[in-house]
Scaffold this motif. Structure first.
Motif, short mmCIF file in Angstrom:
data_model
loop_
_atom_site.label_atom_id
_atom_site.label_comp_id
_atom_site.label_asym_id
_atom_site.label_seq_id
_atom_site.Cartn_x
_atom_site.Cartn_y
_atom_site.Cartn_z
N CYS A 1 -7.66 70.93 19.75
CA CYS A 1 -8.78 71.24 19.00
C CYS A 1 -8.86 72.87 18.82
O CYS A 1 -8.98 73.67 19.77
N ALA A 2 -9.01 73.18 17.41
CA ALA A 2 -9.18 74.48 17.09
C ALA A 2 -10.52 75.07 16.54
O ALA A 2 -10.81 76.24 16.01
N GLY A 3 -11.26 74.05 16.59
CA GLY A 3 -12.81 74.23 16.31
C GLY A 3 -13.24 74.17 14.75
O GLY A 3 -14.08 74.81 14.45
N HIS A 4 -12.28 73.71 13.75
CA HIS A 4 -12.59 73.55 12.55
C HIS A 4 -13.79 72.78 11.93
O HIS A 4 -14.35 73.17 11.07
N GLY A 5 -13.95 72.19 12.64
CA GLY A 5 -15.24 71.25 12.84
C GLY A 5 -15.48 70.16 11.73
O GLY A 5 -16.19 69.72 11.08
N MET A 6 -14.03 69.72 11.28
CA MET A 6 -14.04 68.75 10.07
C MET A 6 -14.63 67.44 10.60
O MET A 6 -15.17 66.79 9.84
N CYS A 7 -14.31 67.12 11.65
CA CYS A 7 -14.85 65.84 12.40
C CYS A 7 -16.40 65.71 12.26
O CYS A 7 -16.94 64.73 11.86
#
Length: 62
Positions: free
Chosen positions: A10-16
């Protein structure tokens, strides 16, 4: 259906979180986490979309 987020990927994009805030959240460190237990049936489609859209392929069914 149960889902988990691989914290190493996880790179923390926050799409989920954007696609299904009922199941996903961000930790205090900014990484995605999935709610424990079974995904409610009404959110399964959104979770599957989150799995497909994750840029790091960090979300998977368990």
């Amino acid at each position: 259906m149960r889902v988990a987020v691989d914290e190493d990927r996880c790179a923390g994009h926050g799409m989920c979180l954007t696609l299904c805030p009922e199941v996903f959240d961000l930790s205090d460190d900014g990484w995605a986490v999935a709610a424990p237990g079974d995904v409610p049936a009404e959110h399964e489609a959104a979770v599957r979309e989150a799995i497909q859209c994750c840029p790091e392929n960090a979300i998977h069914e368990v």
